[in-house]
Design a protein around this motif. Sequence first.
Motif, PDB file in Angstrom:
ATOM      1  N   ALA A  60      -4.690   3.542  -0.715  1.00 23.44           N
ATOM      2  CA  ALA A  60      -5.426   3.197   0.860  1.00 23.44           C
ATOM      3  C   ALA A  60      -5.606   2.274   0.129  1.00 23.44           C
ATOM      4  CB  ALA A  60      -6.736   4.190   1.038  1.00 23.44           C
ATOM      5  N   ALA A  61      -6.072   2.484  -1.787  1.00 23.76           N
ATOM      6  CA  ALA A  61      -7.211   0.881  -2.144  1.00 23.76           C
ATOM      7  C   ALA A  61      -6.137  -0.339  -1.497  1.00 23.76           C
ATOM      8  CB  ALA A  61      -8.027   0.922  -3.305  1.00 23.76           C
ATOM      9  N   LEU A  62      -5.359   0.102  -1.891  1.00 18.25           N
ATOM     10  CA  LEU A  62      -4.018  -1.146  -1.992  1.00 18.25           C
ATOM     11  C   LEU A  62      -3.501  -1.685  -0.267  1.00 18.25           C
ATOM     12  CD1 LEU A  62      -1.598   0.334  -4.972  1.00 18.25           C
ATOM     13  CD2 LEU A  62      -3.542  -2.078  -4.975  1.00 18.25           C
ATOM     14  N   HIS A  63      -3.216  -0.413   0.602  1.00 17.76           N
ATOM     15  CA  HIS A  63      -2.933  -0.472   1.568  1.00 17.76           C
ATOM     16  C   HIS A  63      -4.038  -1.472   3.055  1.00 17.76           C
ATOM     17  CE1 HIS A  63      -2.680   0.827   6.333  1.00 17.76           C
ATOM     18  NE2 HIS A  63      -2.573   0.076   6.036  1.00 17.76           N
ATOM     19  N   VAL A  64      -5.579  -1.314   1.681  1.00 16.40           N
ATOM     20  CA  VAL A  64      -6.571  -2.333   3.348  1.00 16.40           C
ATOM     21  C   VAL A  64      -6.635  -3.515   2.652  1.00 16.40           C
ATOM     22  CG1 VAL A  64      -9.238  -2.394   2.922  1.00 16.40           C
ATOM     23  CG2 VAL A  64      -7.879  -0.239   3.440  1.00 16.40           C
ATOM     24  N   SER A  65      -6.353  -3.626   0.845  1.00 15.88           N
ATOM     25  CA  SER A  65      -6.753  -4.489  -0.028  1.00 15.88           C
ATOM     26  C   SER A  65      -5.323  -5.755   0.383  1.00 15.88           C
ATOM     27  CB  SER A  65      -6.528  -4.507  -1.314  1.00 15.88           C
ATOM     28  OG  SER A  65      -7.647  -3.799  -1.819  1.00 15.88           O
ATOM     29  N   LEU A  66      -3.890  -5.345   0.774  1.00 15.19           N
ATOM     30  CA  LEU A  66      -2.733  -6.276   1.539  1.00 15.19           C
ATOM     31  C   LEU A  66      -3.095  -5.942   2.422  1.00 15.19           C
ATOM     32  CD1 LEU A  66       0.180  -3.805  -0.465  1.00 15.19           C
ATOM     33  CD2 LEU A  66      -0.934  -6.577  -0.840  1.00 15.19           C
ATOM     34  N   ARG A  67      -3.571  -5.398   3.627  1.00 15.95           N
ATOM     35  CA  ARG A  67      -3.623  -6.172   5.362  1.00 15.95           C
ATOM     36  C   ARG A  67      -4.924  -7.378   5.446  1.00 15.95           C
ATOM     37  NH1 ARG A  67      -5.749  -2.253   9.984  1.00 15.95           N
ATOM     38  NH2 ARG A  67      -6.916  -4.199  11.175  1.00 15.95           N
ATOM     39  N   THR A  83       7.097   0.297 -11.102  1.00 19.74           N
ATOM     40  CA  THR A  83       5.529   1.270 -11.297  1.00 19.74           C
ATOM     41  C   THR A  83       5.523   2.659 -10.453  1.00 19.74           C
ATOM     42  OG1 THR A  83       3.710   0.921  -9.381  1.00 19.74           O
ATOM     43  CG2 THR A  83       6.084  -0.262  -9.335  1.00 19.74           C
ATOM     44  N   PHE A  84       4.900   3.202 -10.502  1.00 19.43           N
ATOM     45  CA  PHE A  84       4.732   4.122  -9.350  1.00 19.43           C
ATOM     46  C   PHE A  84       4.695   3.735  -8.432  1.00 19.43           C
ATOM     47  CE2 PHE A  84       1.513   7.146  -7.152  1.00 19.43           C
ATOM     48  CZ  PHE A  84       2.342   8.485  -7.361  1.00 19.43           C
ATOM     49  N   ILE A  85       4.971   4.495  -6.977  1.00 18.67           N
ATOM     50  CA  ILE A  85       5.566   3.835  -6.239  1.00 18.67           C
ATOM     51  C   ILE A  85       4.571   3.381  -4.857  1.00 18.67           C
ATOM     52  CG2 ILE A  85       5.676   6.331  -4.740  1.00 18.67           C
ATOM     53  CD1 ILE A  85       8.544   5.476  -3.783  1.00 18.67           C
ATOM     54  N   ALA A  86       3.277   3.826  -5.005  1.00 20.79           N
ATOM     55  CA  ALA A  86       1.774   3.531  -4.207  1.00 20.79           C
ATOM     56  C   ALA A  86       2.239   2.165  -3.874  1.00 20.79           C
ATOM     57  CB  ALA A  86       0.643   4.186  -5.104  1.00 20.79           C
ATOM     58  N   PRO A  87       2.306   1.008  -4.222  1.00 23.71           N
ATOM     59  CA  PRO A  87       2.234  -0.153  -4.275  1.00 23.71           C
ATOM     60  C   PRO A  87       3.222  -0.933  -2.878  1.00 23.71           C
ATOM     61  CG  PRO A  87       2.285  -0.300  -6.323  1.00 23.71           C
ATOM     62  CD  PRO A  87       1.897   1.218  -5.943  1.00 23.71           C
ATOM     63  N   ALA A  88       4.066  -0.412  -3.206  1.00 17.68           N
ATOM     64  CA  ALA A  88       5.739  -0.705  -2.675  1.00 17.68           C
ATOM     65  C   ALA A  88       5.474   0.404  -0.610  1.00 17.68           C
ATOM     66  CB  ALA A  88       6.823  -0.160  -3.231  1.00 17.68           C
ATOM     67  N   ASN A  89       4.601   1.550  -0.937  1.00 15.18           N
ATOM     68  CA  ASN A  89       3.889   1.796   0.073  1.00 15.18           C
ATOM     69  C   ASN A  89       3.382   1.359   1.136  1.00 15.18           C
ATOM     70  OD1 ASN A  89       6.628   4.094  -0.329  1.00 15.18           O
ATOM     71  ND2 ASN A  89       5.347   5.669  -0.530  1.00 15.18           N
ATOM     72  N   ALA A  90       2.453   0.716   0.013  1.00 19.63           N
ATOM     73  CA  ALA A  90       1.589  -0.046   0.842  1.00 19.63           C
ATOM     74  C   ALA A  90       1.972  -1.031   1.839  1.00 19.63           C
ATOM     75  CB  ALA A  90       0.518  -0.158  -0.283  1.00 19.63           C
ATOM     76  N   VAL A  91       2.748  -1.414   0.963  1.00 16.02           N
ATOM     77  CA  VAL A  91       2.998  -2.460   1.652  1.00 16.02           C
ATOM     78  C   VAL A  91       3.932  -2.410   3.119  1.00 16.02           C
ATOM     79  CG1 VAL A  91       4.933  -4.699   1.364  1.00 16.02           C
ATOM     80  CG2 VAL A  91       3.111  -4.415  -0.610  1.00 16.02           C
ATOM     81  N   ARG A  92       4.780  -1.497   2.650  1.00 14.56           N
ATOM     82  CA  ARG A  92       4.881  -0.882   3.931  1.00 14.56           C
ATOM     83  C   ARG A  92       4.562  -0.298   5.078  1.00 14.56           C
ATOM     84  NH1 ARG A  92      10.819   0.568   2.595  1.00 14.56           N
ATOM     85  NH2 ARG A  92      11.105   0.929   4.172  1.00 14.56           N
ATOM     86  N   TYR A  93       3.359   0.301   4.957  1.00 19.29           N
ATOM     87  CA  TYR A  93       3.018   0.435   5.878  1.00 19.29           C
ATOM     88  C   TYR A  93       2.261  -0.391   6.579  1.00 19.29           C
ATOM     89  CZ  TYR A  93       1.672   4.001   2.540  1.00 19.29           C
ATOM     90  OH  TYR A  93       1.586   6.001   1.603  1.00 19.29           O
ATOM     91  N   LEU A  94       2.582  -1.865   5.958  1.00 19.43           N
ATOM     92  CA  LEU A  94       2.130  -2.924   7.081  1.00 19.43           C
ATOM     93  C   LEU A  94       3.076  -3.485   7.738  1.00 19.43           C
ATOM     94  CD1 LEU A  94      -0.662  -4.546   4.595  1.00 19.43           C
ATOM     95  CD2 LEU A  94      -1.033  -3.665   6.724  1.00 19.43           C
TER      96      LEU A  94
END
Length: 386
Positions: A60-67, A83-94
């Motif tokens: 969630a922190a990555l998602h909001v920061s990237l936005r 890396t663990f997948i989280a940052p790539a998923n956060a990019v894709r949420y956007l």
Amino acid sequence: MSRKIPLCEPAISGREWEYVKECLDAGWVSSVGSFVDRFETEIAQYLGRRFGVATNSGTAALHVSLRLVGVRAGDEVLMSTLTFIAPANAVRYLDAVPVFVDSESCYWQLDVGLIEEFLRGACDRTAAGVVNKSSGRRIAAIVPVHVLGHPVDIDALRILSEEFEIPIVEDATESLGSKYKGRLVGTHGTFACLSFNGNKLITTGGGGMIVTDDETLAIRARHLTTQANSGSPEYIHDEIGYNYRLSNIQAAIGCAQLERIAEFIECKRTIAARYAAAFASMHGFALQREAPWATSSYWLPTVEIVDEQFVVSARSVLASLAEDGIQARPLWQPLHLSAPHKDSPSLGGGIAQRLWENCLSLPCSSDLSQVDQDRVIEAIVKSVTV
Ligand SMILES: *Cc1c(COP(=O)(O)O)cnc(C)c1O
């Protein structure tokens, strides 16, 4: 079979009970409360940053920061493939596109040289920003992931970030407490993101934090993570936000954990030093190295196993340890090979793939006893000689 030795378990032996009881007694159990404020302030202070905004996960922190650094649908974001997948998923949420960058072979971190080559050779500077010539998409952010407790070569990256005016969002989730040239990881990007998931250096059970020095961005982050509530009693919201806040109970656990962070890092470094000493005399085994400019937190001490005769492989050691009740773990599948992300562009990837094949993270709970660690080391020696 003798007692199991897990990979990494949290040490809940400080004031966690006391602080959680305080929450329950006061009735402040939800996303408002003194421990949330305190945890945000104390994490920001620990890192020497001005603001902390607690979230219910690192993702969630990555998602909001990237936005908030301006990543929009159709943009590209440069990030580590290993890396663990989280940052790539956060990019894709956007609805943005990750561009996966290989690791360097010394310390297994993001290869900044590849980013430089890409920005200078494969991108154009336009009025709209830096654009990837082959895809036509704008490069909106860079996400260095400091993996396994070791920092990325962040100065080299910052020079590029400034020259090309591309913001950095640090994924410091695995490396809280580690230092780059004496300065803590998480203090370099426009934002840095932390995670307090169960096996991270300090835990809240699950949770995360955004840290930044920019007051306007901190206010925006707080707003977006609380459903963009305008603060009116009539539930008037001015945009689409997220339910991303950390609860007071979780923050209470985090405050107790943070009191012991120095102790945890010392334990991890001692554990890593013992593994390094054991592997010094073992052919083909090498613990992740620490750069001369780094102080690793050794969040997950990880060994690379390269035996030219192919007598032993990381997967065979993994299986052998499992038979002895010892939990080790391979690294993450590099994201350029991961089914949901494999259509994204990548810059190299061979080194990450090699590390994925050859590396194992080893038991490292901060309360791992010397006796148990000796058992792990003996089991590794045995796995090679059988
Ligand atoms: C743990 C982790 C996160 C965040 O995970 P959450 O479970 O969402 O807190 C993000 N990035 C990396 C590299 C991680 O290891």
